[in-house]
Write a protein that holds these residues in place. Sequence first.
Motif, PDB file in Angstrom:
ATOM      1  N   UNK A 108      81.636  39.753  69.909  1.00  0.00           N
ATOM      2  CA  UNK A 108      81.759  39.718  71.346  1.00  0.00           C
ATOM      3  C   UNK A 108      83.308  39.593  71.998  1.00  0.00           C
ATOM      4  N   UNK A 109      83.768  40.201  72.754  1.00  0.00           N
ATOM      5  CA  UNK A 109      85.342  40.026  73.214  1.00  0.00           C
ATOM      6  C   UNK A 109      85.331  38.855  74.244  1.00  0.00           C
ATOM      7  N   UNK A 110      86.663  38.393  74.310  1.00  0.00           N
ATOM      8  CA  UNK A 110      86.842  37.304  75.203  1.00  0.00           C
ATOM      9  C   UNK A 110      86.621  37.793  76.840  1.00  0.00           C
ATOM     10  N   UNK A 111      86.996  39.033  76.821  1.00  0.00           N
ATOM     11  CA  UNK A 111      86.871  39.641  78.310  1.00  0.00           C
ATOM     12  C   UNK A 111      85.462  39.739  78.761  1.00  0.00           C
ATOM     13  N   UNK A 112      84.532  40.176  77.833  1.00  0.00           N
ATOM     14  CA  UNK A 112      82.837  40.415  78.212  1.00  0.00           C
ATOM     15  C   UNK A 112      82.593  38.850  78.266  1.00  0.00           C
ATOM     16  N   UNK A 113      82.802  37.986  77.359  1.00  0.00           N
ATOM     17  CA  UNK A 113      82.414  36.605  77.256  1.00  0.00           C
ATOM     18  C   UNK A 113      82.597  35.969  78.787  1.00  0.00           C
ATOM     19  N   UNK A 114      83.781  36.024  79.103  1.00  0.00           N
ATOM     20  CA  UNK A 114      84.560  35.279  80.475  1.00  0.00           C
ATOM     21  C   UNK A 114      83.801  35.874  81.608  1.00  0.00           C
ATOM     22  N   UNK A 115      83.678  37.213  81.677  1.00  0.00           N
ATOM     23  CA  UNK A 115      83.166  37.880  82.896  1.00  0.00           C
ATOM     24  C   UNK A 115      81.584  37.456  83.081  1.00  0.00           C
ATOM     25  N   UNK A 116      80.811  37.508  81.889  1.00  0.00           N
ATOM     26  CA  UNK A 116      79.329  37.417  82.031  1.00  0.00           C
ATOM     27  C   UNK A 116      79.010  35.951  82.470  1.00  0.00           C
ATOM     28  N   UNK A 117      79.661  35.056  81.558  1.00  0.00           N
ATOM     29  CA  UNK A 117      79.366  33.413  81.908  1.00  0.00           C
ATOM     30  C   UNK A 117      79.935  33.032  83.348  1.00  0.00           C
ATOM     31  N   UNK A 118      81.171  33.722  83.832  1.00  0.00           N
ATOM     32  CA  UNK A 118      81.426  33.482  85.273  1.00  0.00           C
ATOM     33  C   UNK A 118      80.372  33.806  86.192  1.00  0.00           C
ATOM     34  N   UNK A 119      79.943  35.053  86.223  1.00  0.00           N
ATOM     35  CA  UNK A 119      79.076  35.467  87.233  1.00  0.00           C
ATOM     36  C   UNK A 119      77.655  34.995  87.104  1.00  0.00           C
ATOM     37  N   UNK A 120      77.135  34.962  85.869  1.00  0.00           N
ATOM     38  CA  UNK A 120      75.710  34.469  85.443  1.00  0.00           C
ATOM     39  C   UNK A 120      75.505  33.170  85.451  1.00  0.00           C
ATOM     40  N   UNK A 121      76.632  32.233  85.261  1.00  0.00           N
ATOM     41  CA  UNK A 121      76.413  30.816  85.065  1.00  0.00           C
ATOM     42  C   UNK A 121      77.291  29.840  86.272  1.00  0.00           C
ATOM     43  N   UNK A 122      78.725  30.181  85.929  1.00  0.00           N
ATOM     44  CA  UNK A 122      79.599  29.642  86.663  1.00  0.00           C
ATOM     45  C   UNK A 122      79.314  29.548  88.120  1.00  0.00           C
ATOM     46  N   UNK A 123      79.238  30.796  88.747  1.00  0.00           N
ATOM     47  CA  UNK A 123      79.264  31.184  90.139  1.00  0.00           C
ATOM     48  C   UNK A 123      77.755  30.342  90.570  1.00  0.00           C
ATOM     49  N   UNK A 124      76.701  30.488  89.986  1.00  0.00           N
ATOM     50  CA  UNK A 124      75.508  29.783  90.218  1.00  0.00           C
ATOM     51  C   UNK A 124      75.778  28.222  90.652  1.00  0.00           C
ATOM     52  N   UNK A 125      76.308  27.832  89.646  1.00  0.00           N
ATOM     53  CA  UNK A 125      76.676  26.123  89.643  1.00  0.00           C
ATOM     54  C   UNK A 125      77.721  26.020  90.841  1.00  0.00           C
ATOM     55  N   UNK A 126      78.534  26.762  91.114  1.00  0.00           N
ATOM     56  CA  UNK A 126      79.649  26.488  92.153  1.00  0.00           C
ATOM     57  C   UNK A 126      78.815  26.776  93.525  1.00  0.00           C
ATOM     58  N   UNK A 127      77.871  27.496  93.491  1.00  0.00           N
ATOM     59  CA  UNK A 127      76.838  27.765  94.911  1.00  0.00           C
ATOM     60  C   UNK A 127      76.274  26.596  95.065  1.00  0.00           C
ATOM     61  N   UNK A 128      75.655  26.188  94.040  1.00  0.00           N
ATOM     62  CA  UNK A 128      74.675  24.936  94.166  1.00  0.00           C
ATOM     63  C   UNK A 128      75.523  23.709  94.583  1.00  0.00           C
ATOM     64  N   UNK A 129      76.501  23.729  93.820  1.00  0.00           N
ATOM     65  CA  UNK A 129      77.692  22.566  94.389  1.00  0.00           C
ATOM     66  C   UNK A 129      77.976  22.675  95.626  1.00  0.00           C
ATOM     67  N   UNK A 130      78.233  23.876  96.234  1.00  0.00           N
ATOM     68  CA  UNK A 130      78.583  23.956  97.632  1.00  0.00           C
ATOM     69  C   UNK A 130      77.542  23.741  98.795  1.00  0.00           C
ATOM     70  N   UNK A 131      76.098  23.941  98.512  1.00  0.00           N
ATOM     71  CA  UNK A 131      75.268  23.943  99.294  1.00  0.00           C
ATOM     72  C   UNK A 131      74.424  22.463  99.381  1.00  0.00           C
TER      73      UNK A 131
END
Length: 280
Positions: free
Chosen positions: A118-141
């Motif tokens: 796995x490349x750093x690019x794919x890892x960072x992109x997938x984790x950012x949209x699949x995990x980090x973004x949902x957590x940030x959305x939950x934090x915001x609501x």
Amino acid sequence: MLYNTAPDKLFIPQTAVDPLGFGKVAIVTGCASGIGLAVTQVLLAHQFQVCGLDVAEFDYQLLREADHGRFHFHRGDLTAPGVCEEGVRIAAHAFGSRVDVLVNVAGMMDNFHSADGVSDDIWDKVVAINLTAPVKMMRSVLPFMKAKKDGVIVNVASTAGMSGAIAGIAYTSSKHGLIGATKNVAWRFRNDGIRCNAVLPGAVDSGVGKTIAAGRNNELWDSEAFAEIEPVHALQARPSESTGSITAHEVAKTIAFLVSDQARTINGVSLPVDKAWGVV
């Protein structure tokens, strides 16, 4: 009939108001296609006011004209700094400073690479949209939901959130992490009237499914790793004529149930929508 013909009879007015969503505000990420679009359509049908967030443009022709007034679209990349928070602020401003429901749908598939490739690019992109973004959305609501002691969050995870034989390491890890985040939020805010659940779709006819189908032609595709996983995919990826494939709207209807008061005692669950694929 608007009124009774006889004044001495009990008057029970007929109503077209749907109690599930009337007067409530929902935020849906990934609203422009696939499961996110289906969730948007279903919630609007239940009279929610919906704020949709997506990195792609939204086609308003995919909504009934009568629903346009209850839908607000904001385009943005949820992995960019501040965009999740901005999306929630826009939703609250558009619909009266309240957020009743959050459905985290936005996500992306990986290229089936294993830990040794796995490349750093794919890892960072997938984790950012699949995990980090949902957590940030939950934090915001959560502040909006805590203020009124009520709220529902549904995270769209995957069968890959419970299995290591469905996708590459980036997607698998991100969906396992999303299930963990779901359980943590459910327990932590259970006494604030907030419920947080996850749905685990199997092979759905959506953007992710199309990515898998087209992956063989991608030069970044890990054919060796996919060969190890393909027999597991074949258990569901070849639906019978009688059952058909899982549709995005079937997933959306499950989410509508979790949002409803009928599911008010369901909290912290990971609900498969996979025609028993996950039991293998």
